[in-house]
Design an enzyme around this catalytic site. Sequence first.
Site, PDB file in Angstrom:
ATOM      1  N   CYS A 112      31.972  52.108  22.521  1.00 38.22           N
ATOM      2  CA  CYS A 112      32.902  51.410  21.543  1.00 38.22           C
ATOM      3  C   CYS A 112      32.016  50.309  20.551  1.00 38.22           C
ATOM      4  O   CYS A 112      32.501  50.200  19.485  1.00 38.22           O
ATOM      5  CB  CYS A 112      34.109  50.754  22.382  1.00 38.22           C
ATOM      6  SG  CYS A 112      34.860  51.531  23.764  1.00 38.22           S
ATOM      7  N   CYS A 435      35.242  45.278  23.748  1.00 38.16           N
ATOM      8  CA  CYS A 435      34.922  45.795  25.035  1.00 38.16           C
ATOM      9  C   CYS A 435      34.405  47.236  25.031  1.00 38.16           C
ATOM     10  O   CYS A 435      34.539  47.825  23.876  1.00 38.16           O
ATOM     11  CB  CYS A 435      36.170  45.977  25.831  1.00 38.16           C
ATOM     12  SG  CYS A 435      37.433  46.936  25.181  1.00 38.16           S
TER      13      CYS A 435
END
Length: 449
Positions: A112, A435
């Site tokens: 991510c 995150c």
Amino acid sequence: MNASARHSAGKRSRPAGKTAASPAPRPIYIVDGARTPFLKAKNAPGPFTASDLATAAGSALLMRQPFAPDQLDEVILGCASPSPDEVNIGRVVALRLGCGNAVPGWTVMRNCASGMQAIDSAIANLQCGRSQLVLAGGVDALSHAPLLFSEKMVRWLAGWYAARSTGDRLAMLKSFRLGHLAPVIGIMKGLTDPIVGQLMGQTAENLAWKFGITREDMDAFAVESHRRVCAGQDAGHYADEIVPLIDRDGQVHAADDGVRRDSSMANLAKLKPFFDKKYGRVTPGNSSQITDGAAWLVLASEEAVARHGLKPLGRIVDSQWAGLAPDQMGLGPVHAAMPILQRHGLAPNDLDAWELNEAFAAQVIACLRAFEDDDYCRTHFGVDAPGAPDKSRLNVDGGAIALGHPVGASGARIVLHLLEVLRRKGGGRGLASICIGGGQGGAMLVETV
């Protein structure tokens, strides 16, 4: 802060003595940035491939610079899911942008945070003097994620191609089952942690249980994300960063299209949990969307700023990566942000703005509660809880629940938009954090100049 300082931060310092002072890190400037609209996947490949998206945003960005594309020292692109024919998509896009054969292009992948990793990789090369002018960003076209053959089908095909006689082929045909054709959904495999065997949404369920986050808490956060994006669009807060796209049919894509202006608690209450169908609280409505998009930033050293007469938007002050348990991955922003706050003697509300990527509503709420939890902060960081950033400073124009989360691009998008928010506020400092699947977190401290 340079790479050695980032890695040594938090370690016990040496006794005072007659040692040479470390040279001050070279300032790294963000000169400009641009992104495509984030386009929601609609159960079929979208109108643009990942390289189409990155090329469109990069071309528009480079056209407004006072230097030619071939004056870049390198192009670094984060991508979590490149297509098989564009594995080193950074090089492919660099060539499509007209950077020429002599400008290296390369690809980074940190799930991510791939777009943020591209920026940090550029920082490292700018800090050490290897580069002076870098195009860095991220992209993913998740609607183009492949459907794969199952292992049973692959083994059957291997036997079929190995068959030499008619009898061997007949035997293979008899062993074939229609179930062999059931596809493996590539994006589901990619979003499943192989260590703990959980989808990312299941890790959000873990945090909901850990911090007592209710379904109503999550849905209310999601409604507010959509409301803030709508307000931001209406006020023109995304206008300067988005490059409109035109597809092969002549349709113009000028804005992020995943936002729901009719989002409400009543509408979201109708959706069923997706990741834990029996006991869960995480639904498609309080999760980030499957999306296609690209984002770029131009990074420059002090020398390049002077040489080309550039007018930077801001400066990258510090960055940090952190690791934690994969099944708690959503708390990564806290683990990455806390060392930066401690190094600079800051409390969360000393900063003028925060961008905390909204992978899941439960994940963002859990981060806010962790910042306020003395036991959590003492256990993991050795300090009392500093308090959470005020919601008036956090994701002020909404986030990925409404905009979407094209995995490779999001880390670059939040840094770019953080500077836009700070500019509107008249300047200041802000922190972008994200995150990362696999149990990591990333954060960057930036300030306007």
